[in-house]
Motif scaffolding. Structure first.
Motif, PDB file in Angstrom:
ATOM      1  N   THR A 243      28.542 -11.996 -41.917  1.00  0.00           N
ATOM      2  CA  THR A 243      27.377 -11.598 -42.714  1.00  0.00           C
ATOM      3  C   THR A 243      26.116 -11.481 -41.864  1.00  0.00           C
ATOM      4  N   ASP A 244      25.154 -10.726 -42.382  1.00  0.00           N
ATOM      5  CA  ASP A 244      23.854 -10.618 -41.716  1.00  0.00           C
ATOM      6  C   ASP A 244      23.201 -11.993 -41.597  1.00  0.00           C
ATOM      7  N   GLY A 245      23.421 -12.853 -42.605  1.00  0.00           N
ATOM      8  CA  GLY A 245      22.887 -14.213 -42.553  1.00  0.00           C
ATOM      9  C   GLY A 245      23.466 -15.011 -41.399  1.00  0.00           C
ATOM     10  N   GLU A 246      24.768 -14.876 -41.175  1.00  0.00           N
ATOM     11  CA  GLU A 246      25.393 -15.548 -40.038  1.00  0.00           C
ATOM     12  C   GLU A 246      24.821 -15.022 -38.733  1.00  0.00           C
ATOM     13  N   ILE A 247      24.728 -13.693 -38.627  1.00  0.00           N
ATOM     14  CA  ILE A 247      24.234 -13.074 -37.395  1.00  0.00           C
ATOM     15  C   ILE A 247      22.812 -13.530 -37.095  1.00  0.00           C
TER      16      ILE A 247
ATOM     17  N   SER B 112      39.202 -20.426 -32.630  1.00  0.00           N
ATOM     18  CA  SER B 112      39.336 -19.183 -33.384  1.00  0.00           C
ATOM     19  C   SER B 112      38.469 -18.091 -32.776  1.00  0.00           C
ATOM     20  N   ILE B 113      38.895 -16.866 -33.021  1.00  0.00           N
ATOM     21  CA  ILE B 113      38.134 -15.671 -32.681  1.00  0.00           C
ATOM     22  C   ILE B 113      37.940 -14.938 -34.000  1.00  0.00           C
ATOM     23  N   VAL B 114      36.695 -14.831 -34.426  1.00  0.00           N
ATOM     24  CA  VAL B 114      36.369 -14.174 -35.691  1.00  0.00           C
ATOM     25  C   VAL B 114      35.905 -12.761 -35.371  1.00  0.00           C
ATOM     26  N   ILE B 115      36.560 -11.775 -35.968  1.00  0.00           N
ATOM     27  CA  ILE B 115      36.225 -10.378 -35.719  1.00  0.00           C
ATOM     28  C   ILE B 115      35.872  -9.721 -37.050  1.00  0.00           C
ATOM     29  N   ASP B 116      34.696  -9.093 -37.082  1.00  0.00           N
ATOM     30  CA  ASP B 116      34.286  -8.326 -38.264  1.00  0.00           C
ATOM     31  C   ASP B 116      34.958  -6.961 -38.162  1.00  0.00           C
ATOM     32  N   ASN B 117      35.974  -6.745 -38.990  1.00  0.00           N
ATOM     33  CA  ASN B 117      36.761  -5.526 -38.866  1.00  0.00           C
ATOM     34  C   ASN B 117      36.017  -4.271 -39.330  1.00  0.00           C
ATOM     35  N   LYS B 118      34.949  -4.418 -40.103  1.00  0.00           N
ATOM     36  CA  LYS B 118      34.164  -3.243 -40.500  1.00  0.00           C
ATOM     37  C   LYS B 118      33.192  -2.848 -39.393  1.00  0.00           C
ATOM     38  N   ARG B 119      32.540  -3.827 -38.798  1.00  0.00           N
ATOM     39  CA  ARG B 119      31.599  -3.560 -37.705  1.00  0.00           C
ATOM     40  C   ARG B 119      32.318  -3.289 -36.382  1.00  0.00           C
ATOM     41  N   CYS B 120      33.502  -3.851 -36.219  1.00  0.00           N
ATOM     42  CA  CYS B 120      34.219  -3.792 -34.934  1.00  0.00           C
ATOM     43  C   CYS B 120      35.690  -3.406 -35.134  1.00  0.00           C
ATOM     44  N   PRO B 121      35.944  -2.199 -35.626  1.00  0.00           N
ATOM     45  CA  PRO B 121      37.341  -1.824 -35.894  1.00  0.00           C
ATOM     46  C   PRO B 121      38.204  -1.713 -34.639  1.00  0.00           C
ATOM     47  N   VAL B 122      37.627  -1.289 -33.518  1.00  0.00           N
ATOM     48  CA  VAL B 122      38.424  -1.157 -32.291  1.00  0.00           C
ATOM     49  C   VAL B 122      38.789  -2.541 -31.764  1.00  0.00           C
ATOM     50  N   ALA B 123      37.830  -3.458 -31.768  1.00  0.00           N
ATOM     51  CA  ALA B 123      38.125  -4.841 -31.342  1.00  0.00           C
ATOM     52  C   ALA B 123      39.215  -5.429 -32.215  1.00  0.00           C
ATOM     53  N   CYS B 124      39.110  -5.212 -33.508  1.00  0.00           N
ATOM     54  CA  CYS B 124      40.108  -5.737 -34.436  1.00  0.00           C
ATOM     55  C   CYS B 124      41.497  -5.211 -34.074  1.00  0.00           C
ATOM     56  N   GLU B 125      41.597  -3.914 -33.874  1.00  0.00           N
ATOM     57  CA  GLU B 125      42.885  -3.306 -33.536  1.00  0.00           C
ATOM     58  C   GLU B 125      43.423  -3.824 -32.208  1.00  0.00           C
ATOM     59  N   GLU B 126      42.568  -3.886 -31.200  1.00  0.00           N
ATOM     60  CA  GLU B 126      43.027  -4.345 -29.886  1.00  0.00           C
ATOM     61  C   GLU B 126      43.505  -5.793 -29.921  1.00  0.00           C
ATOM     62  N   PHE B 127      42.741  -6.679 -30.545  1.00  0.00           N
ATOM     63  CA  PHE B 127      43.126  -8.094 -30.570  1.00  0.00           C
ATOM     64  C   PHE B 127      44.393  -8.311 -31.400  1.00  0.00           C
ATOM     65  N   ILE B 128      44.510  -7.611 -32.515  1.00  0.00           N
ATOM     66  CA  ILE B 128      45.700  -7.768 -33.354  1.00  0.00           C
ATOM     67  C   ILE B 128      46.950  -7.276 -32.627  1.00  0.00           C
TER      68      ILE B 128
END
Length: 171
Positions: A5-9, A115-131
């Motif tokens: 979330t923007d609040g977390e960021i 843990s590694i938390v990935i925002d899949n909406k903001r970072c779709p390529v990172a999500c795909e690569e890590f998965i």
């Protein structure tokens, strides 16, 4: 994999930036992450990837994303000219300090995180690569030692961004 979330960021105070240079077919990859050492958790919350884009144009895009002259960007040191270009464009860029086994050490550090938390909406390529990142296997299906290379441009940008942390013992 979840929304950050923007609040977390807004609360992130250990922000790191990394770049893996690419042209085509390899991706240029920029990433911003936050590391929470007490939780041993990495948050991947911003990425920018592209192909066939000049250094001046990627630099302009980073400035549009809010990167300032005070935000250190650790870049793949294989392209010193590109690091120097970024400096000339007003970005605080430095080459990663690659050394013997640095790729292996950085992967082990990433694997050691709680843990590694990935925002899949903001970072779709990172999500795909890590998965999709997994060890290579031989013909019999046995895991081959070493870390796979390929389709890992954002992962490499994360490794460069976090270099100052994973190189410190006990982190």
């Amino acid at each position: 994999i979840r929304e950050i979330t923007d609040g977390e960021i807004a609360q992130f105070d250990n922000i790191y930036n990394g770049v893996d240079w690419g042209w085509y077919p390899d991706l240029y990859a920029f990433v911003r992450v936050h590391y929470a050492p007490a939780q041993h958790t990495l948050f991947i919350w911003q990425e920018y990837t592209c192909n066939k884009t000049k250094n001046i144009d990627t630099a302009k895009h980073l400035l549009e994303l809010g990167i300032t002259a005070n935000d250190l960007i650790t870049c793949d040191s294989a392209e010193n000219k590109s690091v120097e270009d970024y400096r000339a464009y007003g970005l605080l860029a430095r080459g990663a300090e690659k050394g013997p086994n640095s790729r292996e050490y950085s992967y082990k550090w990433l694997q050691s995180l709680r843990s590694i938390v990935i925002d899949n909406k903001r970072c779709p390529v990172a999500c795909e690569e890590f998965i999709n990142c997994e060890y290579d296997r031989d013909k019999e299906g046995n895991v081959i030692s070493g870390y796979p290379d390929g389709n890992d441009h954002v992962i490499d940008a994360v490794r460069y961004a976090m270099e100052r942390v994973w190189k410190r013992r006990g982190q």
